[in-house]
Design a protein around this motif. Structure first.
Motif, PDB file in Angstrom:
ATOM      1  N   GLY A  60       0.813  -1.218   0.000  1.00 21.78           N
ATOM      2  CA  GLY A  60       0.000   0.000   0.000  1.00 21.78           C
ATOM      3  C   GLY A  60       0.840   1.258   0.000  1.00 21.78           C
ATOM      4  N   LEU A  61       1.952   1.241   0.735  1.00 26.30           N
ATOM      5  CA  LEU A  61       2.835   2.407   0.786  1.00 26.30           C
ATOM      6  C   LEU A  61       3.513   2.659  -0.558  1.00 26.30           C
ATOM      7  CD1 LEU A  61       4.568   2.020   4.276  1.00 26.30           C
ATOM      8  CD2 LEU A  61       2.748   3.611   3.632  1.00 26.30           C
ATOM      9  N   THR A  62       3.959   1.592  -1.210  1.00 24.73           N
ATOM     10  CA  THR A  62       4.621   1.772  -2.496  1.00 24.73           C
ATOM     11  C   THR A  62       3.644   2.291  -3.549  1.00 24.73           C
ATOM     12  OG1 THR A  62       4.232  -0.544  -3.120  1.00 24.73           O
ATOM     13  CG2 THR A  62       6.276  -0.044  -1.987  1.00 24.73           C
ATOM     14  N   GLU A  63       2.402   1.824  -3.510  1.00 19.31           N
ATOM     15  CA  GLU A  63       1.401   2.285  -4.474  1.00 19.31           C
ATOM     16  C   GLU A  63       1.033   3.740  -4.239  1.00 19.31           C
ATOM     17  OE1 GLU A  63      -1.835  -0.393  -4.198  1.00 19.31           O
ATOM     18  OE2 GLU A  63      -0.711  -2.110  -4.967  1.00 19.31           O
ATOM     19  N   LEU A  64       1.238   4.235  -3.028  1.00 24.25           N
ATOM     20  CA  LEU A  64       0.914   5.631  -2.725  1.00 24.25           C
ATOM     21  C   LEU A  64       1.745   6.579  -3.586  1.00 24.25           C
ATOM     22  CD1 LEU A  64      -0.691   7.592  -0.990  1.00 24.25           C
ATOM     23  CD2 LEU A  64       1.088   7.426   0.761  1.00 24.25           C
ATOM     24  N   GLY A  65       2.997   6.224  -3.852  1.00 24.43           N
ATOM     25  CA  GLY A  65       3.822   7.056  -4.707  1.00 24.43           C
ATOM     26  C   GLY A  65       3.278   7.137  -6.121  1.00 24.43           C
ATOM     27  N   VAL A  66       2.787   6.003  -6.655  1.00 28.18           N
ATOM     28  CA  VAL A  66       2.220   5.985  -7.999  1.00 28.18           C
ATOM     29  C   VAL A  66       0.957   6.830  -8.061  1.00 28.18           C
ATOM     30  CG1 VAL A  66       1.223   4.512  -9.782  1.00 28.18           C
ATOM     31  CG2 VAL A  66       3.186   3.714  -8.457  1.00 28.18           C
ATOM     32  N   LEU A  67       0.082   6.657  -7.074  1.00 31.66           N
ATOM     33  CA  LEU A  67      -1.164   7.422  -7.058  1.00 31.66           C
ATOM     34  C   LEU A  67      -0.876   8.918  -6.960  1.00 31.66           C
ATOM     35  CD1 LEU A  67      -3.323   5.183  -4.672  1.00 31.66           C
ATOM     36  CD2 LEU A  67      -3.369   5.266  -7.168  1.00 31.66           C
ATOM     37  N   THR A  68       0.156   9.277  -6.213  1.00 30.25           N
ATOM     38  CA  THR A  68       0.502  10.688  -6.080  1.00 30.25           C
ATOM     39  C   THR A  68       0.897  11.292  -7.418  1.00 30.25           C
ATOM     40  OG1 THR A  68       1.261  10.356  -3.805  1.00 30.25           O
ATOM     41  CG2 THR A  68       2.033  12.328  -4.921  1.00 30.25           C
ATOM     42  N   LEU A  69       1.650  10.539  -8.223  1.00 28.83           N
ATOM     43  CA  LEU A  69       2.068  11.079  -9.511  1.00 28.83           C
ATOM     44  C   LEU A  69       0.892  11.221 -10.475  1.00 28.83           C
ATOM     45  CD1 LEU A  69       5.586   9.662 -10.330  1.00 28.83           C
ATOM     46  CD2 LEU A  69       4.917  11.814  -9.332  1.00 28.83           C
ATOM     47  N   PHE A  70      -0.031  10.276 -10.459  1.00 28.44           N
ATOM     48  CA  PHE A  70      -1.211  10.431 -11.300  1.00 28.44           C
ATOM     49  C   PHE A  70      -2.077  11.582 -10.793  1.00 28.44           C
ATOM     50  CE2 PHE A  70       0.020   6.435 -13.072  1.00 28.44           C
ATOM     51  CZ  PHE A  70      -0.553   6.426 -14.342  1.00 28.44           C
ATOM     52  N   PHE A  71      -2.086  11.804  -9.498  1.00 31.97           N
ATOM     53  CA  PHE A  71      -2.767  12.955  -8.914  1.00 31.97           C
ATOM     54  C   PHE A  71      -2.140  14.245  -9.439  1.00 31.97           C
ATOM     55  CE2 PHE A  71      -3.570  16.047  -5.514  1.00 31.97           C
ATOM     56  CZ  PHE A  71      -4.918  15.836  -5.231  1.00 31.97           C
ATOM     57  N   GLN A  72      -0.810  14.277  -9.517  1.00 31.94           N
ATOM     58  CA  GLN A  72      -0.106  15.448 -10.028  1.00 31.94           C
ATOM     59  C   GLN A  72      -0.392  15.677 -11.514  1.00 31.94           C
ATOM     60  OE1 GLN A  72       3.798  14.176  -8.340  1.00 31.94           O
ATOM     61  NE2 GLN A  72       3.948  16.305  -7.709  1.00 31.94           N
ATOM     62  N   VAL A  73      -0.537  14.583 -12.269  1.00 31.00           N
ATOM     63  CA  VAL A  73      -0.910  14.733 -13.671  1.00 31.00           C
ATOM     64  C   VAL A  73      -2.289  15.386 -13.767  1.00 31.00           C
ATOM     65  CG1 VAL A  73      -1.479  13.494 -15.796  1.00 31.00           C
ATOM     66  CG2 VAL A  73       0.502  12.808 -14.450  1.00 31.00           C
ATOM     67  N   GLY A  74      -3.214  14.974 -12.908  1.00 31.75           N
ATOM     68  CA  GLY A  74      -4.543  15.575 -12.895  1.00 31.75           C
ATOM     69  C   GLY A  74      -4.508  17.057 -12.597  1.00 31.75           C
ATOM     70  N   LEU A  75      -3.541  17.481 -11.811  1.00 27.77           N
ATOM     71  CA  LEU A  75      -3.409  18.908 -11.500  1.00 27.77           C
ATOM     72  C   LEU A  75      -3.132  19.748 -12.741  1.00 27.77           C
ATOM     73  CD1 LEU A  75      -1.221  18.733  -8.258  1.00 27.77           C
ATOM     74  CD2 LEU A  75      -3.644  19.290  -8.387  1.00 27.77           C
ATOM     75  N   GLU A  76      -2.548  19.127 -13.762  1.00 28.25           N
ATOM     76  CA  GLU A  76      -2.193  19.861 -14.974  1.00 28.25           C
ATOM     77  C   GLU A  76      -3.298  19.866 -16.015  1.00 28.25           C
ATOM     78  OE1 GLU A  76       0.343  21.699 -15.165  1.00 28.25           O
ATOM     79  OE2 GLU A  76       1.159  21.031 -13.265  1.00 28.25           O
ATOM     80  N   VAL A  77      -4.389  19.133 -15.773  1.00 31.43           N
ATOM     81  CA  VAL A  77      -5.502  19.122 -16.722  1.00 31.43           C
ATOM     82  C   VAL A  77      -6.331  20.378 -16.489  1.00 31.43           C
ATOM     83  CG1 VAL A  77      -7.494  17.840 -17.594  1.00 31.43           C
ATOM     84  CG2 VAL A  77      -5.514  16.613 -16.705  1.00 31.43           C
ATOM     85  N   ARG A  78      -5.894  21.455 -17.124  1.00 30.13           N
ATOM     86  CA  ARG A  78      -6.553  22.745 -16.966  1.00 30.13           C
ATOM     87  C   ARG A  78      -7.183  23.169 -18.289  1.00 30.13           C
ATOM     88  NH1 ARG A  78      -1.386  23.533 -15.367  1.00 30.13           N
ATOM     89  NH2 ARG A  78      -1.072  24.912 -17.148  1.00 30.13           N
ATOM     90  N   GLY A  79      -7.987  24.198 -18.212  1.00 24.93           N
ATOM     91  CA  GLY A  79      -8.676  24.666 -19.412  1.00 24.93           C
ATOM     92  C   GLY A  79      -7.742  25.159 -20.492  1.00 24.93           C
ATOM     93  N   ASP A  80      -6.537  25.633 -20.106  1.00 22.29           N
ATOM     94  CA  ASP A  80      -5.611  26.177 -21.089  1.00 22.29           C
ATOM     95  C   ASP A  80      -4.615  25.149 -21.597  1.00 22.29           C
ATOM     96  OD1 ASP A  80      -4.237  25.855 -18.740  1.00 22.29           O
ATOM     97  OD2 ASP A  80      -3.129  27.742 -18.875  1.00 22.29           O
ATOM     98  N   LEU A  81      -4.856  23.871 -21.278  1.00 25.84           N
ATOM     99  CA  LEU A  81      -3.895  22.834 -21.648  1.00 25.84           C
ATOM    100  C   LEU A  81      -3.696  22.765 -23.158  1.00 25.84           C
ATOM    101  CD1 LEU A  81      -2.147  20.396 -20.786  1.00 25.84           C
ATOM    102  CD2 LEU A  81      -4.184  18.981 -21.043  1.00 25.84           C
ATOM    103  N   LEU A  82      -4.788  22.933 -23.911  1.00 27.21           N
ATOM    104  CA  LEU A  82      -4.725  22.808 -25.361  1.00 27.21           C
ATOM    105  C   LEU A  82      -4.729  24.154 -26.065  1.00 27.21           C
ATOM    106  CD1 LEU A  82      -7.237  19.847 -25.873  1.00 27.21           C
ATOM    107  CD2 LEU A  82      -4.755  19.738 -25.678  1.00 27.21           C
ATOM    108  N   SER A  83      -4.384  25.197 -25.328  1.00 27.46           N
ATOM    109  CA  SER A  83      -4.421  26.532 -25.924  1.00 27.46           C
ATOM    110  C   SER A  83      -3.321  26.723 -26.963  1.00 27.46           C
ATOM    111  CB  SER A  83      -4.297  27.605 -24.827  1.00 27.46           C
ATOM    112  OG  SER A  83      -3.070  27.456 -24.117  1.00 27.46           O
ATOM    113  N   SER A  84      -2.251  25.960 -26.865  1.00 26.56           N
ATOM    114  CA  SER A  84      -1.139  26.065 -27.809  1.00 26.56           C
ATOM    115  C   SER A  84      -1.005  24.764 -28.604  1.00 26.56           C
ATOM    116  CB  SER A  84       0.169  26.352 -27.049  1.00 26.56           C
ATOM    117  OG  SER A  84       1.260  26.372 -27.939  1.00 26.56           O
ATOM    118  N   ARG A  85      -1.090  24.876 -29.932  1.00 27.88           N
ATOM    119  CA  ARG A  85      -0.945  23.732 -30.842  1.00 27.88           C
ATOM    120  C   ARG A  85      -1.877  22.587 -30.477  1.00 27.88           C
ATOM    121  NH1 ARG A  85       3.753  26.134 -31.288  1.00 27.88           N
ATOM    122  NH2 ARG A  85       4.564  25.463 -29.311  1.00 27.88           N
ATOM    123  N   ARG A  86      -3.143  22.917 -30.363  1.00 30.36           N
ATOM    124  CA  ARG A  86      -4.146  21.911 -30.009  1.00 30.36           C
ATOM    125  C   ARG A  86      -4.189  20.775 -31.017  1.00 30.36           C
ATOM    126  NH1 ARG A  86      -9.900  24.418 -29.438  1.00 30.36           N
ATOM    127  NH2 ARG A  86      -8.711  25.473 -27.800  1.00 30.36           N
TER     128      ARG A  86
END
Length: 403
Positions: A60-86
């Motif tokens: 469970g502890l080792t998987e926490l690191g993986v989940l954290t990184l996917f959580f961080q990827v979700g942080l970057e899914v913003r409205g302006d993500l495709l504003s450049s070279r969509r």
């Protein structure tokens, strides 16, 4: 000799992490990323002093690191993500996902794989571990170039269809989509809960200026979202990613929030890579079937990402996008490939030999991709210049990029 105690196992693993950190600097000069070092250390430990079974209480502890990184990827899914070279981003993502599907029949007929196992292999081929790529670009001052910015957009979206393919592989094997036995209604319930959570977070953000910043609040959102995703059959990875989307909706992610996420990923993620290496049985590497499947997967992995160059048209090249930088940056399978393979092994979709083949493919593509990318950077003399009105992503501006 009995198995080591929990504390002994944890101490040995942490020593392995320390050794990997100490050797990371000089190994990087050979284009060998830390992920490969940790996999090798895990393989050595798992086949000598610490059997993988001793890792069970720490999974469970080792998987926490993986989940954290996917959580961080979700942080970057913003409205302006495709504003450049969509167009370039969407074309590249589509090619990155669709071209590996052409390998379905060769894999199934050539190696006698079942349909679920074949779909799982395709999911790993579709994944892209651009974290190591973005880290190298950042170190060379090229992350903010047109090519680097395009790779940032692709890296956020690229693994979404691959996660869906992983869920389809699980369903086609007749396994329960959810750990709670929800069945086929699980994904529908998950989509409904995602919509309701979006409305709830939007309502909260409009009425409250204060954002949750405590470590407890972040962990509750991270683990709660991952649990809902797993229970509904949408995988814990997709649940954690959606949790990051909700967190970003609440407001800018910085300060204490970013420090908590950095600690979680930097402490627990190396443990995960070591645990993956521990799962590779030395006996499987003595079987020709493992190497033949690995060789075929490596060829398919390279060809499928080379096809992604078709997503970069002449307008993108005129704007400064280097087609080969993008292609070489997509070759490494990195963290997502290992996560998909480990998930499939846990669910019984693949056996130990197939798991070893997938890990070999991930390792080779990660090293080859970085070597080619490094040489391309040197030959082209790329120097990083931030594009106008294109701010550096908040998460990756403060630490090494995820994945």
């Amino acid at each position: 000799m009995g198995q080591p105690t929990l504390l002994s196992t944890l101490l040995i693993l942490l020593l392995g992490v320390l050794l990997a950190r100490l050797s990371e600097g000089w190994m990087a000069r050979l284009a060998v990323p830390a992920i490969v070092i940790e996999l090798v250390l895990g393989f050595v430990l798992g086949n000598t002093v610490v059997p993988f079974e001793a890792m069970a209480p720490l999974s469970g502890l080792t998987e926490l690191g993986v989940l954290t990184l996917f959580f961080q990827v979700g942080l970057e899914v913003r409205g302006d993500l495709l504003s450049s070279r969509r167009g370039a981003i969407l074309r590249t993502v589509a090619l990155s996902f669709c071209t590996p599907l052409l390998a379905f029949w060769p894999l199934q007929s050539g190696f006698g794989l079942s349909t679920p196992t074949t779909l799982l292999c395709l999911a790993v081929l579709s994944a892209t571990g651009t974290g190591v790529t973005l880290r190298l670009l950042s170190q060379r001052g090229a992350l903010q170039t047109p090519s680097g910015r395009l790779l940032v957009g692709v890296s956020v979206l690229d693994d979404l269809p691959a996660i869906g393919l992983l869920a389809i592989a699980t369903a086609s094997a007749g396994l329960r989509l959810g750990t709670q036995g929800i069945g086929w209604t699980g994904p529908l319930l998950g989509v409904l809960l995602a919509g309701l959570s979006w409305l709830a977070v939007t309502h909260w953000a409009r009425r409250h200026s204060r954002r949750p910043t405590s470590a407890l609040a972040i962990l509750m959102l991270l683990i709660g979202s991952a649990w809902v995703g797993e229970a509904c059959g949408l995988t814990s990875l997709l649940g954690a990613l959606w949790g990051g989307v909700l967190m970003a909706r609440l407001g800018p992610v910085e300060g204490e929030v970013q420090r908590v996420l950095t600690v979680l990923s930097e402490v627990f993620l190396p443990l995960y890579f070591i645990s993956v290496g521990m799962r590779i049985c030395a006996g499987t590497l003595l079987q020709p079937a493992a190497w033949s499947l690995a060789a075929a997967l490596i060829v398919m992995a390279l060809l499928s990402k080379l096809a992604c160059g078709l997503g970069i048209d002449r307008h993108d090249r005129r704007a400064g996008v280097d087609r080969w930088l993008v292609v070489f940056g997509l070759i490494p399978r990195g963290l997502p490939g290992l996560v998909f393979a480990t998930t499939a092994l846990n669910q019984g979709l693949i056996d130990a030999v197939q798991f070893s083949s997938l890990v070999l493919m991930v390792t080779v593509t990660t090293v080859v991709g970085l070597v080619l990318l490094e040489r391309r950077l040197q030959s082209s003399g790329v120097q990083g210049e931030r594009e106008p009105d294109e701010p550096m992503p908040k998460v990756w501006a403060t630490r090494d990029p995820p994945r």
